[in-house]
Design a protein around this motif. Structure first.
Motif, PDB file in Angstrom:
ATOM      1  N   SER A  99      52.173 -26.127  99.362  1.00 20.26           N
ATOM      2  CA  SER A  99      53.409 -25.562  98.832  1.00 20.26           C
ATOM      3  C   SER A  99      54.539 -25.832  99.805  1.00 20.26           C
ATOM      4  N   VAL A 100      55.769 -25.859  99.278  1.00 20.33           N
ATOM      5  CA  VAL A 100      56.954 -25.948 100.122  1.00 20.33           C
ATOM      6  C   VAL A 100      57.816 -24.737  99.828  1.00 20.33           C
ATOM      7  N   PHE A 101      58.086 -23.944 100.862  1.00 19.15           N
ATOM      8  CA  PHE A 101      58.896 -22.743 100.714  1.00 19.15           C
ATOM      9  C   PHE A 101      60.276 -22.971 101.321  1.00 19.15           C
ATOM     10  N   GLU A 102      61.275 -22.470 100.638  1.00 17.28           N
ATOM     11  CA  GLU A 102      62.628 -22.520 101.161  1.00 17.28           C
ATOM     12  C   GLU A 102      62.884 -21.244 101.965  1.00 17.28           C
ATOM     13  N   GLU A 103      63.060 -21.404 103.276  1.00 14.27           N
ATOM     14  CA  GLU A 103      63.433 -20.291 104.133  1.00 14.27           C
ATOM     15  C   GLU A 103      64.813 -20.588 104.709  1.00 14.27           C
ATOM     16  N   ASN A 104      65.427 -19.615 105.316  1.00 11.69           N
ATOM     17  CA  ASN A 104      66.785 -19.827 105.813  1.00 11.69           C
ATOM     18  C   ASN A 104      66.848 -20.900 106.889  1.00 11.69           C
ATOM     19  N   VAL A 105      65.727 -21.164 107.560  1.00  6.45           N
ATOM     20  CA  VAL A 105      65.681 -22.209 108.567  1.00  6.45           C
ATOM     21  C   VAL A 105      65.594 -23.592 107.932  1.00  6.45           C
ATOM     22  N   GLY A 106      65.184 -23.667 106.656  1.00 12.23           N
ATOM     23  CA  GLY A 106      65.002 -24.932 105.950  1.00 12.23           C
ATOM     24  C   GLY A 106      63.667 -24.940 105.219  1.00 12.23           C
ATOM     25  N   PRO A 107      63.284 -26.083 104.617  1.00 11.65           N
ATOM     26  CA  PRO A 107      61.999 -26.158 103.902  1.00 11.65           C
ATOM     27  C   PRO A 107      60.820 -26.045 104.865  1.00 11.65           C
ATOM     28  N   VAL A 108      59.800 -25.304 104.450  1.00 15.65           N
ATOM     29  CA  VAL A 108      58.592 -25.119 105.262  1.00 15.65           C
ATOM     30  C   VAL A 108      57.397 -25.539 104.426  1.00 15.65           C
ATOM     31  N   ARG A 109      56.694 -26.565 104.887  1.00 12.37           N
ATOM     32  CA  ARG A 109      55.523 -27.077 104.180  1.00 12.37           C
ATOM     33  C   ARG A 109      54.299 -26.279 104.601  1.00 12.37           C
ATOM     34  N   CYS A 110      53.538 -25.812 103.616  1.00 18.87           N
ATOM     35  CA  CYS A 110      52.423 -24.906 103.896  1.00 18.87           C
ATOM     36  C   CYS A 110      51.205 -25.311 103.061  1.00 18.87           C
ATOM     37  N   ALA A 111      50.053 -25.436 103.717  1.00 19.08           N
ATOM     38  CA  ALA A 111      48.797 -25.724 103.035  1.00 19.08           C
ATOM     39  C   ALA A 111      47.988 -24.434 102.931  1.00 19.08           C
ATOM     40  N   VAL A 112      47.348 -24.235 101.779  1.00 27.88           N
ATOM     41  CA  VAL A 112      46.593 -23.007 101.518  1.00 27.88           C
ATOM     42  C   VAL A 112      45.201 -23.366 101.046  1.00 27.88           C
ATOM     43  N   LYS A 113      44.215 -22.608 101.532  1.00 28.28           N
ATOM     44  CA  LYS A 113      42.843 -22.787 101.084  1.00 28.28           C
ATOM     45  C   LYS A 113      42.273 -21.423 100.716  1.00 28.28           C
ATOM     46  N   LEU A 114      41.796 -21.314  99.477  1.00 27.18           N
ATOM     47  CA  LEU A 114      41.159 -20.087  98.996  1.00 27.18           C
ATOM     48  C   LEU A 114      39.695 -20.372  98.730  1.00 27.18           C
ATOM     49  N   LEU A 115      38.824 -19.537  99.276  1.00 24.30           N
ATOM     50  CA  LEU A 115      37.386 -19.628  99.044  1.00 24.30           C
ATOM     51  C   LEU A 115      36.882 -18.286  98.536  1.00 24.30           C
ATOM     52  N   SER A 116      35.987 -18.328  97.574  1.00 22.45           N
ATOM     53  CA  SER A 116      35.479 -17.106  96.960  1.00 22.45           C
ATOM     54  C   SER A 116      34.840 -16.182  97.997  1.00 22.45           C
ATOM     55  N   GLY A 117      35.260 -14.928  97.992  1.00 22.01           N
ATOM     56  CA  GLY A 117      34.678 -13.936  98.869  1.00 22.01           C
ATOM     57  C   GLY A 117      35.166 -13.979 100.301  1.00 22.01           C
ATOM     58  N   GLN A 118      36.171 -14.807 100.589  1.00 15.87           N
ATOM     59  CA  GLN A 118      36.699 -14.909 101.952  1.00 15.87           C
ATOM     60  C   GLN A 118      38.206 -14.663 101.954  1.00 15.87           C
ATOM     61  N   ALA A 119      38.713 -14.256 103.107  1.00 17.95           N
ATOM     62  CA  ALA A 119      40.159 -14.120 103.262  1.00 17.95           C
ATOM     63  C   ALA A 119      40.801 -15.488 103.133  1.00 17.95           C
ATOM     64  N   GLY A 120      41.937 -15.547 102.459  1.00 21.40           N
ATOM     65  CA  GLY A 120      42.640 -16.812 102.298  1.00 21.40           C
ATOM     66  C   GLY A 120      43.165 -17.337 103.623  1.00 21.40           C
ATOM     67  N   PHE A 121      43.288 -18.665 103.690  1.00 16.78           N
ATOM     68  CA  PHE A 121      43.788 -19.315 104.905  1.00 16.78           C
ATOM     69  C   PHE A 121      45.026 -20.128 104.551  1.00 16.78           C
ATOM     70  N   ALA A 122      46.041 -20.065 105.418  1.00 17.32           N
ATOM     71  CA  ALA A 122      47.238 -20.883 105.231  1.00 17.32           C
ATOM     72  C   ALA A 122      47.713 -21.375 106.588  1.00 17.32           C
ATOM     73  N   GLU A 123      48.267 -22.563 106.608  1.00 17.08           N
ATOM     74  CA  GLU A 123      48.896 -23.083 107.823  1.00 17.08           C
ATOM     75  C   GLU A 123      50.129 -23.870 107.430  1.00 17.08           C
ATOM     76  N   PHE A 124      51.141 -23.812 108.287  1.00 14.85           N
ATOM     77  CA  PHE A 124      52.407 -24.460 107.968  1.00 14.85           C
ATOM     78  C   PHE A 124      52.874 -25.330 109.126  1.00 14.85           C
ATOM     79  N   ASP A 125      53.613 -26.377 108.770  1.00  7.01           N
ATOM     80  CA  ASP A 125      54.249 -27.222 109.773  1.00  7.01           C
ATOM     81  C   ASP A 125      55.485 -26.504 110.299  1.00  7.01           C
ATOM     82  N   LEU A 126      55.659 -26.513 111.609  1.00  4.98           N
ATOM     83  CA  LEU A 126      56.864 -25.901 112.159  1.00  4.98           C
ATOM     84  C   LEU A 126      58.086 -26.604 111.593  1.00  4.98           C
TER      85      LEU A 126
END
Length: 299
Positions: A99-126
């Motif tokens: 996903s790409v989110f628009e924040e006040n600093v600019g666009p932030v690219r973020c990858a997300v991984k969801l697995l059944s029965g586990q807490a979701g994981f996300a990481e973004f490029d600075l």
């Protein structure tokens, strides 16, 4: 009208640990002052409001508020909102998306991984490379504000300095975990010494958890945050200090920063750095997030 929200514990897989975050899924039509009032009502370190993106190719626009003010960028709202929106849109199923989110600093690219029965994981490029800001820091005044001695400040060649990757932080290295744990933060002395908009990120080498590269605490009186259990924006800023003081060799460096231990809310923030010729080619921050509550705002 009802506006759905959820609360996630971020930078942890365990409920009632990490940094709690309120995600308001429908922030459209709310004024800045209304968002600030809602953030004060939740009284968490940050509340994120999701609104439609300006660019239809992007996933959403995120507005991030502490109880004291709006931030141009922050790590735990980015990770938490990414996981929350992915879980909402995939009805609890598994997913691997970008996903790409628009924040006040600019666009932030973020990858997300969801697995059944586990807490979701996300990481973004600075969205912005960390840079050192000019500053005059009096070690004695810093030590007094932390209720430490000057001899507690610094380790190896790490010295207090100011860095920003969108939000500035005063990076204060201390000799060890015992010194970090003995801090009694004096907001009045800190503000008098460094200004009312200065946030303190205190860190040392190692951690309580054997996986941790660094142990940290964050204090931000101007944001209305007495102490924060996990601060992705500060870790983004810290990436520049690590490169500068540790003179990282070319290649990939995977680091874990633990925070929130003294608060009873341990958090683990992943920091990945790609270094070439003493420059950061790429940096990303990641962690897990777990849903703990949901409801509606009647506003």
């Amino acid at each position: 009208m009802p506006r759905p929200y959820a609360i996630y514990d971020v930078f942890t897989s365990d409920r009632l640990a990490g940094n709690p975050l309120a995600v308001v899924f429908d922030g459209q039509g709310l004024s800045d002052s209304r968002m600030q009032a809602i953030a004060r009502e939740f009284n968490l370190s940050e509340t994120v409001f999701v609104t439609p993106p300006e660019n239809p190719a992007h996933s959403a626009r995120l507005r991030i508020f502490t109880p004291g003010r709006e931030l141009p960028f922050a790590g735990h709202p980015t990770v938490g909102a990414a996981v929350a929106l992915a879980e909402l849109n995939h009805n609890g199923g598994e997913a691997d998306l970008v996903s790409v989110f628009e924040e006040n600093v600019g666009p932030v690219r973020c990858a997300v991984k969801l697995l059944s029965g586990q807490a979701g994981f996300a990481e973004f490029d600075l969205p912005k490379r960390s840079e050192q800001l000019s500053s005059t820091i009096d070690p004695q005044k810093v030590a007094d504000a932390l209720c430490l001695s000057v001899s507690d400040l610094g380790f190896e060649n790490h010295r207090s300095s100011v860095w920003s990757a969108g939000v500035p932080f005063v990076m204060v290295p201390v000799r060890d975990i015992a010194a970090a744990g003995s801090i009694a933060f004096d907001a009045g002395r800190w503000t008098a010494a460094l200004g009312k908009t200065s946030a303190a990120y205190v860190y040392c080498r190692g951690g309580v958890d054997h996986r941790a590269s660094f142990h940290a605490r964050m204090f931000a009186p101007d944001m209305g945050i007495a102490e924060d259990p996990a601060t992705g924006g500060a870790v983004a800023a810290m990436s520049g200090a690590i490169l500068h003081f540790d003179a990282l060799a070319d290649g990939h460096h995977a680091l874990v920063i633990e925070q929130g231990v003294e608060m009873g809310r341990p958090s683990h923030i992943d920091l990945h750095l790609e270094i070439k010729n003493q420059q950061v080619l790429r940096a990303r921050i990641g962690g897990r997030a777990v849903k703990i509550a949901s409801g509606n705002l009647f506003l």
